[in-house]
Structures are given as structure tokens and as C-alpha cells.
Design an enzyme around this catalytic site. Structure first.
Site, mmCIF file in Angstrom:
data_model
loop_
_atom_site.group_PDB
_atom_site.id
_atom_site.type_symbol
_atom_site.label_atom_id
_atom_site.label_comp_id
_atom_site.label_asym_id
_atom_site.label_seq_id
_atom_site.Cartn_x
_atom_site.Cartn_y
_atom_site.Cartn_z
ATOM 1 N N GLN A 15 -6.612 4.123 1.659
ATOM 2 C CA GLN A 15 -7.089 5.455 1.807
ATOM 3 C C GLN A 15 -7.384 6.302 0.422
ATOM 4 O O GLN A 15 -8.432 7.262 0.783
ATOM 5 C CB GLN A 15 -6.329 6.097 2.584
ATOM 6 C CG GLN A 15 -5.931 5.802 4.219
ATOM 7 C CD GLN A 15 -4.795 6.436 5.006
ATOM 8 O OE1 GLN A 15 -3.747 5.894 4.890
ATOM 9 N NE2 GLN A 15 -5.592 7.343 5.760
ATOM 10 N N HIS B 222 0.129 -1.230 4.368
ATOM 11 C CA HIS B 222 -0.194 -0.044 4.868
ATOM 12 C C HIS B 222 -1.740 -0.101 5.660
ATOM 13 O O HIS B 222 -2.659 0.080 4.980
ATOM 14 C CB HIS B 222 -0.328 1.048 4.065
ATOM 15 C CG HIS B 222 -0.391 2.457 4.834
ATOM 16 N ND1 HIS B 222 0.710 3.612 4.591
ATOM 17 C CD2 HIS B 222 -1.255 2.993 5.679
ATOM 18 C CE1 HIS B 222 0.282 4.530 5.255
ATOM 19 N NE2 HIS B 222 -0.871 4.239 5.943
ATOM 20 N N ASN C 197 4.197 -0.482 7.019
ATOM 21 C CA ASN C 197 3.741 0.821 7.750
ATOM 22 C C ASN C 197 3.489 0.875 8.939
ATOM 23 O O ASN C 197 2.705 0.160 9.700
ATOM 24 C CB ASN C 197 2.605 1.741 7.143
ATOM 25 C CG ASN C 197 2.167 2.985 7.414
ATOM 26 O OD1 ASN C 197 3.020 3.927 7.286
ATOM 27 N ND2 ASN C 197 1.239 3.070 8.176
ATOM 28 N N GLU C 198 4.212 1.545 9.882
ATOM 29 C CA GLU C 198 4.040 1.743 11.309
ATOM 30 C C GLU C 198 3.621 0.508 12.104
ATOM 31 O O GLU C 198 2.763 0.255 12.620
ATOM 32 C CB GLU C 198 2.746 2.706 11.668
ATOM 33 C CG GLU C 198 2.919 3.904 11.156
ATOM 34 C CD GLU C 198 2.063 5.233 11.607
ATOM 35 O OE1 GLU C 198 1.006 4.712 12.032
ATOM 36 O OE2 GLU C 198 2.388 6.435 11.560
HETATM 37 C C1 BGC Z 1 -1.026 6.446 9.042
HETATM 38 C C2 BGC Z 1 -1.834 7.055 7.797
HETATM 39 C C3 BGC Z 1 -2.914 8.001 8.781
HETATM 40 C C4 BGC Z 1 -2.321 9.192 9.337
HETATM 41 C C5 BGC Z 1 -3.177 10.304 9.878
HETATM 42 C C6 BGC Z 1 -0.690 7.398 10.084
HETATM 43 O O1 BGC Z 1 -0.710 6.869 11.524
HETATM 44 O O2 BGC Z 1 0.114 6.119 8.446
HETATM 45 O O3 BGC Z 1 -2.509 6.125 7.415
HETATM 46 O O4 BGC Z 1 -4.125 8.563 7.645
HETATM 47 O O5 BGC Z 1 -1.590 8.449 10.237
HETATM 48 O O6 BGC Z 1 -3.822 9.730 10.933
#
Ligand code: BGC
Length: 424
Positions: free
Chosen positions: A19, A113, A157-158
Site C-alpha cells: 500500500q 499483508h 495480517n487479518e
Molecule cells: C487492512 C488494511 C486496509 C484497512 C482499511 C484492513 O483490513 O489490513 O490493509 O487498508 O483495513 O480498509
């Protein structure tokens, strides 16, 4: 009344490689963004040139008074071809880590990520039984090279994001809200079909066999993701025993109105509780929260018409963070690290209020004995919001992409003041 946070609390902001860095050319996202007829609003391109400007950016973070920086190491840079590791990329991230440490900023490092190397997708991506081993091999490589500089690692991540994405798409297809979050015109079927054909061609696969991280996941795929985490954890433990290991989850504050209780408890199970066995041997959990989701008798309710919403179409509801932390702490006795929380808005005064209200909730949790160890705001910089491109502004710092000039917003100084005094 002044609210004091514990000494040693980690205060910071987060970013993710794809990003912000720019030119992530070996990643799956790069390929998908640059296809003819892409459903991405725009390609990431040079993003906000953080690969080059990281020192300036970390310097700004430190100058606000923040003491931690969460960023991700990009697998597609470290291992652009399967089994071929790029020393220059490792050297780069060593520089980033050293820049943090030289400015008394604790680095919190994410190893995956969302973006993945293109070769991984060609090899079956996040549905392949071989992915946990491949991911662990990459993590082991990074940690052998850099582990002694990394106090906290977030493997994935997530890890549960596919569940949320599937729900948003379903809601949107049913004519509800959600388009802002997914950023694709899911009702334009022919465009979607044409695009997915192109994606398949680009990866040399039938379109239904392209399994990037951001897509829908089968049961087996979810298991592949969580086993990738546990395999990585085992490998990292041996190589870098002092690094604290966890993953992060995307967690809505799930609420219900009368009649929606069962839906809500099903959602908690689906989005969080079912993963607890995979977290048992972790050192902490990364909690990521942006808003709430309210369930009624027929399922998730749309955001009320009169509610304030963010650029993402989310309800402005900073109290969600404290509620999520409280729920999680009832089921998991581990340190909780807020690894993301924030809003997309062009009105920075709304961000300032959001931060204060979210932190009040966190403080109340800490006062009740819940071990929250840090708060990383999403995001340090306005950046590339995946399918939505650069249109959403989550940053504490604005960026003029024509000149790459950084302009800290008042919210950056505001969070910095809270951090420097450990109090709100
Ligand atoms: C993610 C980010 C994303 C953010 C805002 C999260 O789900 O980890 O990469 O930019 O939310 O949408």
C-alpha cells in the site's frame, strides 16, 4: 479527568508494504491491478514511494511522539521466484529496522499483508496444501537474517479476512451496502467475468483456480491460512526465540437487536471463536477493528440512513474497539495488541474524535485488567486502499503524490501528544 495508560504502552501507526512502498512488481496484486479492464480503480504504481522515503516517514512518526511502527515485509520482494531469495530486499528491510531502532521506535513486523508472490498463486495460492511449508520457509529465511532486530512479529495480517469479504459481497449483491468496501461493481456481471478471465490468463490458470489471499476461501483454504501461521510460528520460535509471535484478525464489534442474537453468536463464532485453537501457542493477538456490525432477525442490518459514515461506507462508531477487546479477552487470555484501528475521512477533526473515543474504550478495558499492550493507528500515511486505489484517506499524514511531499495532519500531532504523555 485525565486517563493514564500503562508505562511501556506501544503507541504507533501501521502501514503495509504494497500500500505504501511502490513498484511491488512481483506481487499478485501488481499483476491484477495492471490488467486490461481491471476492476481496480487504479494501479498502485509508485504508491507513496515509501520504499525510498522510509527514513523520512519513520522520522515523522518519531517526531510526533510515537514509539512504534508496524509495517510489513513483502514476500514478493524477498522471494520473487520460488526458492530464490533476494539479498538486496533483505538489506533494505534491515535498513528499515535499523532506522526504527536508531529513532527509538519499536518495529512491529508483519510477514504477510494481503499481497503474495505471483509464483505462489501459480502454485495454487492460498488453497494449496503446500503453502504452509512455503510460507514457513520464507518466514524462516527472514527471521534468520533479521530476527534479532524484530521484537514483535505478526505472521499474517487479518487471517480471517475472507469471511468478512464474502459477507460484504453477499450484502452488496443482495442490493445492500458494501460496495464501498469491496470497491468493485459486483452487479456488472459481464465486466467481472471478463476481468476474471483475464486474471486467469495472466496467471496461466483457469480463473476459478486463482487463489490470492483477498478472495473467497473454502474451508480447506481457511485451514491452509491458519496452518501457515502455526508452521511459521514453529519455525520462528527456533530461529528467533526472543521474538514475540502472533497474527492479526479483522474483528467487527458484533451486536444484535432483539431477534438477531443467534445471527450474532454465529458471526462471532465464524469470524473469531473457531480460530482459537490456532492461537493457543501465540504470544499475543493483533486486534484490528474499524466499526460494528449489528444483526437483526434477518441477518446483518444495513448502516442506518441517519448514521454518520466514513469514506468506506462504514458506520462511524469508535466505541467498537473497546467492545471487541472486551469480547476477545473473555475467550483468550493473552496480551492484545491493537494492530489497526482508524477511519477514512477527509475531515481530520472526525479522525481526532475517533481516536479519542476509541482510546477511551481501550483505557476502560485496561482499567478492568485486560492486558492491552499497544495501539497502532491505521494508517501512518494516506495510501493505496487496494481495489479502491488512492481515493480513501486513512492517514495521519497526507501525501501529495505528484511531489511525494508529506503533510502531517493535526491528528498525527494529537495522537503523538497522547503517546508522549501516556495520557488522554
Ligand atoms: C487492512 C488494511 C486496509 C484497512 C482499511 C484492513 O483490513 O489490513 O490493509 O487498508 O483495513 O480498509
Amino acid at each position: 479527568m485525565t486517563l493514564r495508560f500503562p508505562d511501556g504502552f506501544y503507541w504507533g501507526a501501521s502501514t503495509a508494504a504494497h500500500q505504501v512502498e511502490g513498484n511491488n512488481v512481483h506481487s499478485d496484486f501488481w499483476l491484477m491491478e495492471n490488467l486490461e479492464g481491471s476492476i481496480y480503480r487504479e494501479p498502485s504504481g509508485i504508491a507513496v514511494d515509501h520504499y525510498r522515503l522510509f527514513k523520512e516517514d519513520i522520522g515523522l512518526l518519531a517526531s510526533f511522539g510515537l514509539n512504534s511502527y508496524r509495517f510489513s515485509i513483502e514476500w514478493a520482494r524477498i522471494e520473487p521466484e520460488e526458492g530464490k531469495f533476494d539479498q538486496a530486499a533483505i538489506d533494505h528491510y534491515r535498513e528499515v529496522l535499523l532506522a526504527c531502532l536508531s529513532m527509538n521506535v519499536t518495529p512491529i513486523v508483519t510477514l504477510h499483508h494481503f499481497s503474495s508472490p505471483q509464483w505462489l498463486i501459480r502454485a495454487g495460492g492460498w488453497e494449496s496444501e503446500d503453502t504452509p511449508e512455503r510460507f514457513a520457509r520464507y518466514c524462516a529465511y527472514v527471521m534468520r537474517e533479521l530476527g534479532e532486530l524484530i521484537p514483535y512479529v505478526c505472521t499474517i495480517n487479518e487471517a480471517n479476512i475472507s469471511i468478512g469479504i464474502a459477507k460484504i459481497i453477499k450484502r452488496h449483491q443482495a442490493g445492500g451496502d458494501g460496495q464501498a468496501q469491496v470497491g468493485i461493481n459486483t452487479t456488472d456481471k459481464s465486466r467481472m467475468v471478463a476481468y476474471f478471465m483475464e486474471v486467469g490468463k495472466a496467471f496461466g490458470l483457469p480463473p476459478q483456480e486463482v487463489h490470492s489471499f483477498h478472495g473467497a476461501r473454502t474451508e480447506k483454504g481457511l485451514e491452509v491460512i491458519f496452518r501457515s501461521h502455526t508452521r511459521a510460528r514453529e519455525a520462528i520460535r527456533v530461529i528467533s526465540p526472543n521474538t514475540r509471535i502472533g497474527l492479526s484478525l479483522s474483528l467487527y464489534d458484533i451486536q444484535s437487536i432483539p431477534g438477531g442474537e443467534e445471527h450474532a453468536s454465529h458471526a462471532w463464532n465464524e469470524e473469531f471463536l473457531q480460530f482459537l485453537p490456532y492461537l493457543e501457542a501465540d504470544d499475543y493477538l493483533g486486534v484490528q477493528n474499524y466499526t460494528r456490525m449489528v444483526y437483526g432477525p434477518d441477518g446483518a442490518l444495513p448502516v442506518p440512513k441517519d448514521a454518520e459514515t466514513t469514506q468506506m461506507g462504514n458506520e462511524y462508531y469508535p466505541e467498537a474497539l473497546g467492545a471487541v477487546v472486551r469480547f476477545v479477552s473473555k475467550h483468550l487470555a493473552k496480551p492484545l495488541f491493537i494492530t489497526e484501528n482508524g477511519i477514512a475521512t477527509d475531515d481530520d477533526t472526525r479522525r481526532i474524535e475517533f481516536i479519542d473515543r476509541a482510546l477511551r474504550g481501550v483505557h476502560a478495558c485496561i482499567a478492568d485488567g485486560i492486558p492491552v499492550i499497544g495501539y497502532m493507528h491505521w494508517s501512518l500515511l494516506d495510501n493505496f486502499e487496494w481495489q479502491l486505489g488512492f481515493s480513501k484517506t486513512f492517514g495521519l499524514i497526507a501525501v501529495d503524490r505528484a511531489t511525494q511531499e508529506r503533510k502531517p495532519k493535526p491528528s498525527a500531532y494529537h495522537l503523538g501528544r497522547i503517546a508522549s504523555s501516556d495520557s488522554l
